[in-house]
Design a protein around this motif. Sequence first.
Motif, short mmCIF file in Angstrom:
data_model
loop_
_atom_site.label_atom_id
_atom_site.label_comp_id
_atom_site.label_asym_id
_atom_site.label_seq_id
_atom_site.Cartn_x
_atom_site.Cartn_y
_atom_site.Cartn_z
N LEU A 163 0.83 -1.20 0.00
CA LEU A 163 0.00 0.00 0.00
C LEU A 163 0.86 1.26 0.00
CD1 LEU A 163 -2.71 1.44 0.24
CD2 LEU A 163 -2.59 1.12 2.72
N SER A 164 1.92 1.23 0.81
CA SER A 164 2.81 2.38 0.89
C SER A 164 3.45 2.67 -0.46
CB SER A 164 3.89 2.12 1.94
OG SER A 164 4.81 3.18 1.98
N LYS A 165 3.85 1.62 -1.17
CA LYS A 165 4.46 1.79 -2.48
C LYS A 165 3.45 2.33 -3.49
CE LYS A 165 8.01 -1.78 -1.99
NZ LYS A 165 8.53 -3.07 -2.51
N THR A 166 2.21 1.84 -3.39
CA THR A 166 1.17 2.31 -4.33
C THR A 166 0.89 3.79 -4.13
OG1 THR A 166 0.15 0.12 -4.35
CG2 THR A 166 -1.21 1.96 -5.10
N VAL A 167 0.76 4.21 -2.86
CA VAL A 167 0.48 5.61 -2.57
C VAL A 167 1.64 6.50 -3.00
CG1 VAL A 167 0.09 7.29 -0.72
CG2 VAL A 167 -1.09 5.09 -0.69
N GLU A 168 2.86 6.02 -2.72
CA GLU A 168 4.05 6.78 -3.10
C GLU A 168 4.10 6.98 -4.62
OE1 GLU A 168 8.94 6.52 -2.81
OE2 GLU A 168 7.68 5.03 -1.80
N LYS A 169 3.75 5.92 -5.34
CA LYS A 169 3.73 6.00 -6.80
C LYS A 169 2.64 6.96 -7.28
CE LYS A 169 3.41 3.11 -10.93
NZ LYS A 169 3.24 1.74 -11.46
N ALA A 170 1.48 6.90 -6.63
CA ALA A 170 0.37 7.77 -7.03
C ALA A 170 0.67 9.23 -6.74
CB ALA A 170 -0.91 7.35 -6.32
N GLN A 171 1.50 9.49 -5.74
CA GLN A 171 1.81 10.86 -5.35
C GLN A 171 2.87 11.51 -6.24
OE1 GLN A 171 2.88 10.48 -1.21
NE2 GLN A 171 0.81 10.95 -0.51
N LYS A 172 3.50 10.73 -7.07
CA LYS A 172 4.53 11.29 -7.94
C LYS A 172 3.89 12.22 -8.97
CE LYS A 172 8.30 7.98 -7.61
NZ LYS A 172 9.23 7.12 -8.37
N LEU A 173 4.55 13.33 -9.22
CA LEU A 173 4.03 14.31 -10.17
C LEU A 173 4.55 14.02 -11.57
CD1 LEU A 173 4.44 17.59 -8.09
CD2 LEU A 173 2.44 16.13 -8.32
N ALA A 174 3.65 14.09 -12.54
CA ALA A 174 4.03 13.89 -13.94
C ALA A 174 4.49 15.21 -14.55
CB ALA A 174 2.85 13.32 -14.72
N VAL A 175 5.65 15.18 -15.18
CA VAL A 175 6.18 16.35 -15.88
C VAL A 175 5.98 16.12 -17.38
CG1 VAL A 175 8.22 17.75 -16.37
CG2 VAL A 175 7.82 16.88 -14.06
N LEU A 176 5.20 17.00 -18.02
CA LEU A 176 4.79 16.80 -19.41
C LEU A 176 5.21 17.96 -20.30
CD1 LEU A 176 1.10 15.91 -18.47
CD2 LEU A 176 2.97 14.28 -18.73
N ASN A 177 5.12 17.72 -21.60
CA ASN A 177 5.28 18.78 -22.62
C ASN A 177 6.56 19.61 -22.46
OD1 ASN A 177 2.75 18.03 -23.60
ND2 ASN A 177 1.70 19.49 -22.28
N LEU A 178 7.66 18.91 -22.26
CA LEU A 178 8.95 19.61 -22.17
C LEU A 178 9.34 20.11 -23.56
CD1 LEU A 178 11.57 20.41 -20.72
CD2 LEU A 178 12.42 18.09 -21.15
N THR A 179 9.49 21.43 -23.71
CA THR A 179 9.85 22.02 -25.00
C THR A 179 10.94 23.06 -24.81
OG1 THR A 179 8.13 23.73 -24.80
CG2 THR A 179 7.54 21.70 -25.96
N THR A 180 11.73 23.24 -25.86
CA THR A 180 12.80 24.26 -25.85
C THR A 180 12.74 25.04 -27.15
OG1 THR A 180 14.21 22.80 -24.53
CG2 THR A 180 15.27 24.67 -25.62
N LEU A 181 12.77 26.36 -27.03
CA LEU A 181 12.70 27.25 -28.19
C LEU A 181 13.88 28.21 -28.15
CD1 LEU A 181 10.97 28.18 -30.64
CD2 LEU A 181 9.86 29.80 -29.10
N ALA A 182 14.66 28.22 -29.23
CA ALA A 182 15.79 29.15 -29.32
C ALA A 182 15.30 30.49 -29.88
CB ALA A 182 16.87 28.58 -30.22
N VAL A 183 15.73 31.60 -29.25
CA VAL A 183 15.29 32.93 -29.70
C VAL A 183 16.47 33.89 -29.72
CG1 VAL A 183 12.96 32.62 -28.79
CG2 VAL A 183 14.69 33.71 -27.36
N LYS A 184 16.27 34.97 -30.52
CA LYS A 184 17.21 36.09 -30.55
C LYS A 184 16.60 37.22 -29.73
CE LYS A 184 20.53 38.88 -31.95
NZ LYS A 184 21.91 38.72 -31.47
N GLN A 185 17.34 37.70 -28.72
CA GLN A 185 16.85 38.77 -27.85
C GLN A 185 17.24 40.12 -28.42
OE1 GLN A 185 15.32 38.23 -24.51
NE2 GLN A 185 14.79 40.35 -24.77
#
Length: 298
Positions: A163-185
Amino acid sequence: MELNQSNPRNSGLKAAIVVLALLLMGSLAYMYKLNQDKNDVDSTLTKTLTEKEKFQAELEAKIAEYDTAIADNTALKGELEEEQAKIVELLEKIKKSNGSVAELSKYKNEYVKLKREMDNLIAENKVLKEANLGLTKNLDSTTVLLSNAKTANDTLAAKNENLSKTVEKAQKLAVLNLTTLAVKQRSSGKQIDTDKATRADVLKISFTIAENQVAKTGDRTYYVQVIDSKNNVLGEKKSETFGSTYLPYSFQKTVKYENKTVQVQEDLPVKNITSGSYFVNVFDKNGELVSKNSFQLR
């Protein structure tokens, strides 16, 4: 002698007939040109109206697509409704426009920007919906485990560990849509997208932390690592140690998390970077890789 003399009246009549014939031919040519010009204008107007109607139909389809996504009732509902309103507003502008090529071109450019945002939101909404479904199943499984634990004292310790492992897994946050954009300032502060390494002086890195109702609230720290094609770490070049693991990183980002979707953005200044493949990695506070992506600069 009168029979050999030319008749002045006949000569004048012939001349008048020639002049009239020339005028008639000129009139016919002018009328043909006017008719041809009218046909060209009608053809252009018909084509423009057809383009306008197609554009309106496409916008109406996108509005319907937003309706479907909003019906999912995820954490992005408010953002979806906001972006849908922009599409509705654009559709009203087009309906009131005269349908000229210049106007349609302007509105299509505006639509391209809105569509890019829409595609990102729709994709994110789909991921969140699937994640929420998976979380519900995990919570149901946890409930079953708790119920069984009450009636099976001989296996209580083992079940509590699961149960502890299941809860710990459920509490993990999903990091999505990682994107990188190069720009000229620019000196004015304006940023212009670029895919050339020699022009890029800022990398705009963004990712989304998904909603998780069972996760603990509070600050979340992430370490972002940007590596160039020569395996150099860009940015601050600081480091963190996790047990025996040494982690050099480009910058650290701390986010306040309150069980809702969070959009994270950070500008990473760069200079004298070279063309090639770049790799972006995001690690959580325990040094665990939670998201990765790559991009190319020429």
